[in-house]
Design a protein around this motif. Structure first.
Motif, PDB file in Angstrom:
ATOM      1  N   LYS A 191       0.839  -1.202   0.000  1.00  0.00           N
ATOM      2  CA  LYS A 191       0.000   0.000   0.000  1.00  0.00           C
ATOM      3  C   LYS A 191       0.875   1.253   0.000  1.00  0.00           C
ATOM      4  CE  LYS A 191      -3.813   2.191   2.409  1.00  0.00           C
ATOM      5  NZ  LYS A 191      -4.388   2.435   3.722  1.00  0.00           N
ATOM      6  N   THR A 192       1.945   1.215   0.812  1.00  0.00           N
ATOM      7  CA  THR A 192       2.883   2.351   0.815  1.00  0.00           C
ATOM      8  C   THR A 192       3.468   2.553  -0.580  1.00  0.00           C
ATOM      9  OG1 THR A 192       3.459   1.993   3.124  1.00  0.00           O
ATOM     10  CG2 THR A 192       5.056   3.215   1.792  1.00  0.00           C
ATOM     11  N   ALA A 193       3.870   1.449  -1.208  1.00  0.00           N
ATOM     12  CA  ALA A 193       4.459   1.531  -2.550  1.00  0.00           C
ATOM     13  C   ALA A 193       3.494   2.203  -3.523  1.00  0.00           C
ATOM     14  CB  ALA A 193       4.830   0.136  -3.045  1.00  0.00           C
ATOM     15  N   ALA A 194       2.245   1.768  -3.498  1.00  0.00           N
ATOM     16  CA  ALA A 194       1.257   2.327  -4.434  1.00  0.00           C
ATOM     17  C   ALA A 194       0.965   3.790  -4.125  1.00  0.00           C
ATOM     18  CB  ALA A 194      -0.036   1.499  -4.371  1.00  0.00           C
ATOM     19  N   ALA A 209       6.190 -12.182   1.417  1.00  0.00           N
ATOM     20  CA  ALA A 209       5.331 -12.288   2.602  1.00  0.00           C
ATOM     21  C   ALA A 209       3.867 -12.572   2.259  1.00  0.00           C
ATOM     22  CB  ALA A 209       5.437 -11.026   3.441  1.00  0.00           C
ATOM     23  N   GLY A 210       3.506 -12.476   0.983  1.00  0.00           N
ATOM     24  CA  GLY A 210       2.157 -12.912   0.574  1.00  0.00           C
ATOM     25  C   GLY A 210       1.087 -11.843   0.629  1.00  0.00           C
ATOM     26  N   GLY A 211       1.465 -10.572   0.836  1.00  0.00           N
ATOM     27  CA  GLY A 211       0.481  -9.494   0.846  1.00  0.00           C
ATOM     28  C   GLY A 211      -0.082  -9.260  -0.551  1.00  0.00           C
ATOM     29  N   THR A 212      -1.180  -8.511  -0.612  1.00  0.00           N
ATOM     30  CA  THR A 212      -1.803  -8.236  -1.912  1.00  0.00           C
ATOM     31  C   THR A 212      -1.927  -6.733  -2.142  1.00  0.00           C
ATOM     32  OG1 THR A 212      -3.981  -8.453  -0.912  1.00  0.00           O
ATOM     33  CG2 THR A 212      -3.121 -10.386  -2.039  1.00  0.00           C
ATOM     34  N   LEU A 213      -1.970  -6.385  -3.411  1.00  0.00           N
ATOM     35  CA  LEU A 213      -2.103  -4.989  -3.819  1.00  0.00           C
ATOM     36  C   LEU A 213      -3.332  -4.902  -4.727  1.00  0.00           C
ATOM     37  CD1 LEU A 213      -0.940  -2.092  -4.140  1.00  0.00           C
ATOM     38  CD2 LEU A 213       0.372  -2.949  -6.076  1.00  0.00           C
ATOM     39  N   PRO A 214      -4.379  -4.211  -4.279  1.00  0.00           N
ATOM     40  CA  PRO A 214      -5.560  -4.084  -5.150  1.00  0.00           C
ATOM     41  C   PRO A 214      -5.175  -3.384  -6.457  1.00  0.00           C
ATOM     42  CG  PRO A 214      -6.029  -3.327  -2.920  1.00  0.00           C
ATOM     43  CD  PRO A 214      -4.544  -3.519  -3.003  1.00  0.00           C
ATOM     44  N   TYR A 215      -5.685  -3.890  -7.571  1.00  0.00           N
ATOM     45  CA  TYR A 215      -5.317  -3.340  -8.876  1.00  0.00           C
ATOM     46  C   TYR A 215      -6.574  -2.935  -9.632  1.00  0.00           C
ATOM     47  CZ  TYR A 215      -2.898  -2.877 -13.312  1.00  0.00           C
ATOM     48  OH  TYR A 215      -2.368  -2.377 -14.475  1.00  0.00           O
ATOM     49  N   SER A 216      -6.607  -1.698 -10.068  1.00  0.00           N
ATOM     50  CA  SER A 216      -7.736  -1.245 -10.887  1.00  0.00           C
ATOM     51  C   SER A 216      -7.267  -0.051 -11.704  1.00  0.00           C
ATOM     52  CB  SER A 216      -8.922  -0.833 -10.003  1.00  0.00           C
ATOM     53  OG  SER A 216      -8.553   0.251  -9.170  1.00  0.00           O
ATOM     54  N   PHE A 217      -8.040   0.341 -12.694  1.00  0.00           N
ATOM     55  CA  PHE A 217      -7.605   1.389 -13.621  1.00  0.00           C
ATOM     56  C   PHE A 217      -7.235   2.679 -12.904  1.00  0.00           C
ATOM     57  CE2 PHE A 217      -7.744   4.652 -16.812  1.00  0.00           C
ATOM     58  CZ  PHE A 217      -7.250   4.029 -17.945  1.00  0.00           C
ATOM     59  N   LEU A 218      -8.101   3.115 -11.993  1.00  0.00           N
ATOM     60  CA  LEU A 218      -7.834   4.378 -11.297  1.00  0.00           C
ATOM     61  C   LEU A 218      -7.196   4.165  -9.934  1.00  0.00           C
ATOM     62  CD1 LEU A 218     -11.130   6.298 -12.201  1.00  0.00           C
ATOM     63  CD2 LEU A 218      -8.859   6.590 -13.212  1.00  0.00           C
ATOM     64  N   GLY A 219      -6.931   2.902  -9.571  1.00  0.00           N
ATOM     65  CA  GLY A 219      -6.408   2.591  -8.245  1.00  0.00           C
ATOM     66  C   GLY A 219      -4.916   2.825  -8.117  1.00  0.00           C
ATOM     67  N   LEU A 220      -4.239   2.999  -9.234  1.00  0.00           N
ATOM     68  CA  LEU A 220      -2.798   3.255  -9.228  1.00  0.00           C
ATOM     69  C   LEU A 220      -2.534   4.477 -10.098  1.00  0.00           C
ATOM     70  CD1 LEU A 220      -1.488  -0.379  -9.674  1.00  0.00           C
ATOM     71  CD2 LEU A 220      -0.914   1.120  -7.770  1.00  0.00           C
ATOM     72  N   PRO A 221      -1.380   5.122  -9.918  1.00  0.00           N
ATOM     73  CA  PRO A 221      -1.065   6.276 -10.775  1.00  0.00           C
ATOM     74  C   PRO A 221      -1.051   5.866 -12.255  1.00  0.00           C
ATOM     75  CG  PRO A 221       0.456   6.129  -8.925  1.00  0.00           C
ATOM     76  CD  PRO A 221      -0.336   4.870  -8.908  1.00  0.00           C
ATOM     77  N   SER A 222      -1.272   6.809 -13.129  1.00  0.00           N
ATOM     78  CA  SER A 222      -1.357   6.517 -14.565  1.00  0.00           C
ATOM     79  C   SER A 222      -0.113   5.791 -15.049  1.00  0.00           C
ATOM     80  CB  SER A 222      -1.508   7.819 -15.355  1.00  0.00           C
ATOM     81  OG  SER A 222      -2.718   8.442 -15.000  1.00  0.00           O
TER      82      SER A 222
END
Ligand code: ZN
Length: 281
Positions: A191-194, A209-222
């Motif tokens: 989350k910090t990375a994103a 460590a197996g964590g997840t990063l939610p991915y969506s069109f507007l969920g990350l910088p362009s």
């Protein structure tokens, strides 16, 4: 067990032509089948994790290590095996990850290293060595690791016991960071990375460590790229060793005898090994 291995050649098998008994060597560990497309491309570590030494095959926690092919060995010149061994994974894995970030970096760009443990301490050194124009921000949760990151050349350190993303944003301004290497890989670090990524940045995950990063069109910088990075290739290991020979990447090794291995693993589990423990037979 044992996938960071180096040593002196005890005995050669039939057909080995380019090595001599007694020579110091590092053992490239991502052993593959040798025949598939990835192996033929020199990306043997992507072939099959179950044939990696120390994973599916007996590794270097032993007096002797059986290496099935000469193509897995790199002659050591200017480094002794104990200095080279920690680089075989802990140096090589961040090296490959950092190479993926190079097209995204430029003088004045910002690279964030999350986690200054066994991989992160090499990541800081490698980033400064191969992208010297970038500013390196190291993130961790212990005073020891933050101090170590500074000593290894990090331009800024951020204590993640506080709001790391907020502090990084203050350092980078609105733009954010162009590259983020996550050597931890829990939900929070991803989350910090994103949160701190710039547009057209790259996030490279190496922590398992197996964590997840939610991915969506507007969920990350362009146009932010997210990828993992898996160990490293034989030639990349040669490159890491070259950095070490030049003194640009150094392990802080502590030697222990093989008979103390269980005690060493116990100390490691409790976080009481600072630097790299090297088991010597
Ligand atoms: Zn293969």
């Amino acid at each position: 067990l044992g996938h960071n291995s180096a040593g002196y050649i005890e005995k050669l098998g039939p057909g080995v032509t380019n090595l001599k008994e007694g020579e110091p060597v590092a053992v490239f560990g991502g052993w593959g089948c040798g025949h598939c497309r990835f192996c033929r491309q020199g990306e043997e570590q992507l072939c099959n994790m179950m044939t990696w030494v120390g994973f599916g095959v007996d590794g270097g926690y032993a007096q002797y290590l059986h290496v099935p092919a000469q193509r897995h060995l790199i002659k050591l010149i200017g480094l002794e095996p104990a200095e080279a061994a920690p680089l075989v994974d802990a140096g090589l894995t961040p090296y490959r990850a950092i190479k993926k970030t190079l097209p995204y970096l430029y003088p004045g760009s910002v690279a964030v290293i999350i986690g200054v443990g066994n991989l992160g301490c090499f990541a800081v050194q490698i980033m400064k060595a191969i992208s010297p124009g970038s500013r390196v921000i190291a993130v961790d949760v212990t005073d020891y690791s933050l101090q170590l990151a500074s000593e290894l050349g990090a331009d800024y350190v951020v204590d993640a016991r506080g709001d790391a993303a907020d502090e990084i944003r203050q350092l980078t301004g609105e733009e954010g960071a162009q590259a983020i290497i996550d050597t931890v890989g829990i939900d929070n670090t991803l989350k910090t990375a994103a949160t701190v990524a710039a547009r057209k940045a790259i996030i490279v995950l190496v922590g398992v460590a197996g964590g997840t990063l939610p991915y969506s069109f507007l969920g990350l910088p362009s146009e932010c790229v997210v990828t993992n990075s898996v160990w490293g290739s034989y030639t990349e290991l040669e490159e890491v060793l070259a950095l070490a020979v030049d003194g640009k990447v150094q392990a802080r090794i502590r030697r222990f005898p093989l008979e103390d291995i269980n005690e060493v693993l116990h100390l490691l589990d409790k976080g009481q090994i600072l630097g790299q423990a090297v088991i010597t037979p």
